[in-house]
Design a protein around this motif. Structure first.
Motif, PDB file in Angstrom:
ATOM      1  N   UNK A   1      -5.868   4.154  -0.162  1.00 19.74           N
ATOM      2  CA  UNK A   1      -6.151   2.716  -0.126  1.00 19.74           C
ATOM      3  C   UNK A   1      -6.572   2.224   1.238  1.00 19.74           C
ATOM      4  N   UNK A   2      -5.919   2.750   2.272  1.00 24.67           N
ATOM      5  CA  UNK A   2      -6.201   2.273   3.626  1.00 24.67           C
ATOM      6  C   UNK A   2      -6.024   3.428   4.608  1.00 24.67           C
ATOM      7  N   UNK A   3      -6.946   3.525   5.567  1.00 28.46           N
ATOM      8  CA  UNK A   3      -6.914   4.579   6.578  1.00 28.46           C
ATOM      9  C   UNK A   3      -6.825   3.945   7.955  1.00 28.46           C
ATOM     10  N   UNK A   4      -5.898   4.437   8.762  1.00 30.65           N
ATOM     11  CA  UNK A   4      -5.806   4.042  10.162  1.00 30.65           C
ATOM     12  C   UNK A   4      -6.777   4.929  10.929  1.00 30.65           C
ATOM     13  N   UNK A   5      -7.907   4.367  11.331  1.00 28.76           N
ATOM     14  CA  UNK A   5      -8.945   5.124  12.026  1.00 28.76           C
ATOM     15  C   UNK A   5      -8.745   4.986  13.526  1.00 28.76           C
TER      16      UNK A   5
ATOM     17  N   UNK B   1       0.841  -1.193   0.000  1.00 27.29           N
ATOM     18  CA  UNK B   1       0.000   0.000   0.000  1.00 27.29           C
ATOM     19  C   UNK B   1       0.885   1.255   0.000  1.00 27.29           C
ATOM     20  N   UNK B   2       0.534   2.209  -0.839  1.00 30.87           N
ATOM     21  CA  UNK B   2       1.326   3.443  -0.939  1.00 30.87           C
ATOM     22  C   UNK B   2       0.521   4.701  -0.645  1.00 30.87           C
ATOM     23  N   UNK B   3      -0.791   4.620  -0.732  1.00 34.77           N
ATOM     24  CA  UNK B   3      -1.641   5.789  -0.466  1.00 34.77           C
ATOM     25  C   UNK B   3      -2.394   5.533   0.838  1.00 34.77           C
ATOM     26  N   UNK B   4      -1.906   6.169   1.911  1.00 30.63           N
ATOM     27  CA  UNK B   4      -2.385   5.883   3.256  1.00 30.63           C
ATOM     28  C   UNK B   4      -3.062   7.101   3.868  1.00 30.63           C
TER      29      UNK B   4
ATOM     30  N   UNK C   1      -9.373  -0.352   5.932  1.00 23.97           N
ATOM     31  CA  UNK C   1      -9.178   0.369   7.182  1.00 23.97           C
ATOM     32  C   UNK C   1      -8.280  -0.429   8.121  1.00 23.97           C
ATOM     33  N   UNK C   2      -7.556   0.277   8.978  1.00 26.97           N
ATOM     34  CA  UNK C   2      -6.776  -0.345  10.049  1.00 26.97           C
ATOM     35  C   UNK C   2      -7.523  -0.078  11.357  1.00 26.97           C
ATOM     36  N   UNK C   3      -7.780  -1.131  12.114  1.00 23.33           N
ATOM     37  CA  UNK C   3      -8.466  -0.991  13.383  1.00 23.33           C
ATOM     38  C   UNK C   3      -7.531  -0.507  14.480  1.00 23.33           C
ATOM     39  N   UNK C   4      -8.109  -0.203  15.641  1.00 26.82           N
ATOM     40  CA  UNK C   4      -7.322   0.344  16.740  1.00 26.82           C
ATOM     41  C   UNK C   4      -7.744  -0.283  18.071  1.00 26.82           C
ATOM     42  N   UNK C   5      -6.800  -0.375  18.979  1.00 26.81           N
ATOM     43  CA  UNK C   5      -6.978  -0.855  20.360  1.00 26.81           C
ATOM     44  C   UNK C   5      -7.175  -2.370  20.457  1.00 26.81           C
TER      45      UNK C   5
ATOM     46  N   UNK D   1       2.473   8.019   0.328  1.00 25.27           N
ATOM     47  CA  UNK D   1       1.872   9.276   0.783  1.00 25.27           C
ATOM     48  C   UNK D   1       0.927   9.003   1.949  1.00 25.27           C
ATOM     49  N   UNK D   2       0.932   9.910   2.934  1.00 24.24           N
ATOM     50  CA  UNK D   2       0.043   9.783   4.088  1.00 24.24           C
ATOM     51  C   UNK D   2      -0.732  11.081   4.278  1.00 24.24           C
ATOM     52  N   UNK D   3      -2.052  10.998   4.203  1.00 20.41           N
ATOM     53  CA  UNK D   3      -2.907  12.112   4.594  1.00 20.41           C
ATOM     54  C   UNK D   3      -3.176  11.977   6.089  1.00 20.41           C
TER      55      UNK D   3
END
Length: 206
Positions: free
Chosen positions: A78-82, A12-15, A102-106, A50-52
């Motif tokens: 492509x994928x967002x760390x929420x 993944x390159x667009x994060x 998406x990337x999960x958390x906790x 790239x990371x937004x």
């Protein structure tokens, strides 16, 4: 760190990083994510990562957050760390609508959202057992009322291996990296004031 590293190693390159409120715990997640992505990009020689990066200003699921994530995914993210409690619900809705991930958390959130490809987990059970161990060893005074930071050494952070869905980076490779973190071969900066210091990824803080 491990989540950012994993998704870049997986191609993944667009994060994106979606934080709730810009409080220390959330900022640490974000900075670790950026560091991991940066390290993986360097390792594989990627120059197009790239990371937004954006804080929504709250932890609630809102139309504003969904619309923002709709824009990100439609623009190619492509994928967002929420990272921010219920904001992940808005991110998931946008991911589903746009074919994103998406990337999960906790905790391992793959059972909650079909869009989750991995999760940045806290070892909640391990940290409770660690604290109880102090209590039953009559050492609780050493941690009671004291801020304590647990990490890889205490098995207090990690990625879920039972629900592994990454295809280009394996569980064995993850376990090797985790051992290197514990051994100090990989260092992770805890000073999130250095967030903007990236060498191998383009970071767009919104």
């Amino acid at each position: 760190y491990m989540a950012g590293y994993a998704v870049v190693k997986d191609g993944k390159t667009k994060l994106g990083f979606l934080g709730g409120m810009a409080v220390p715990a959330v900022i640490r997640y974000g900075y670790g994510f950026v560091q991991g992505a940066d390290a993986a990009a360097k390792e594989i020689g990627a120059t197009d990562v790239n990371i937004k990066y954006w804080y929504s200003g709250g932890f609630a699921a809102t139309d504003e957050v969904k619309n923002k994530m709709d824009g990100w995914y439609s623009e190619g993210t492509e994928v967002v760390f929420a990272c921010g409690g219920p904001v992940c619900q808005s991110c998931d809705a946008a991911a589903q609508a746009n074919g994103g991930k998406m990337i999960g958390v906790d905790v391992d959130q793959s059972g909650q959202f079909d869009t989750v490809i991995t999760s940045a987990m806290k070892g909640l059970a391990d940290s409770v057992q660690w604290a109880l161990g102090k209590f039953y060893s009559n050492e609780f005074a050493s941690i009671g009322g004291v801020g304590t930071s647990l990490g890889a050494n205490e098995n207090a952070v990690g990625l879920p291996t039972a629900t592994w869905s990454l295809t280009k980076w394996t569980v064995d490779e993850y376990n090797t990296m985790l051992k290197d973190i514990v051994a100090g071969k990989i260092t992770i900066d805890s000073d999130y004031n250095n967030l903007k210091s990236t060498d191998n990824v383009t970071l767009n803080i919104i």
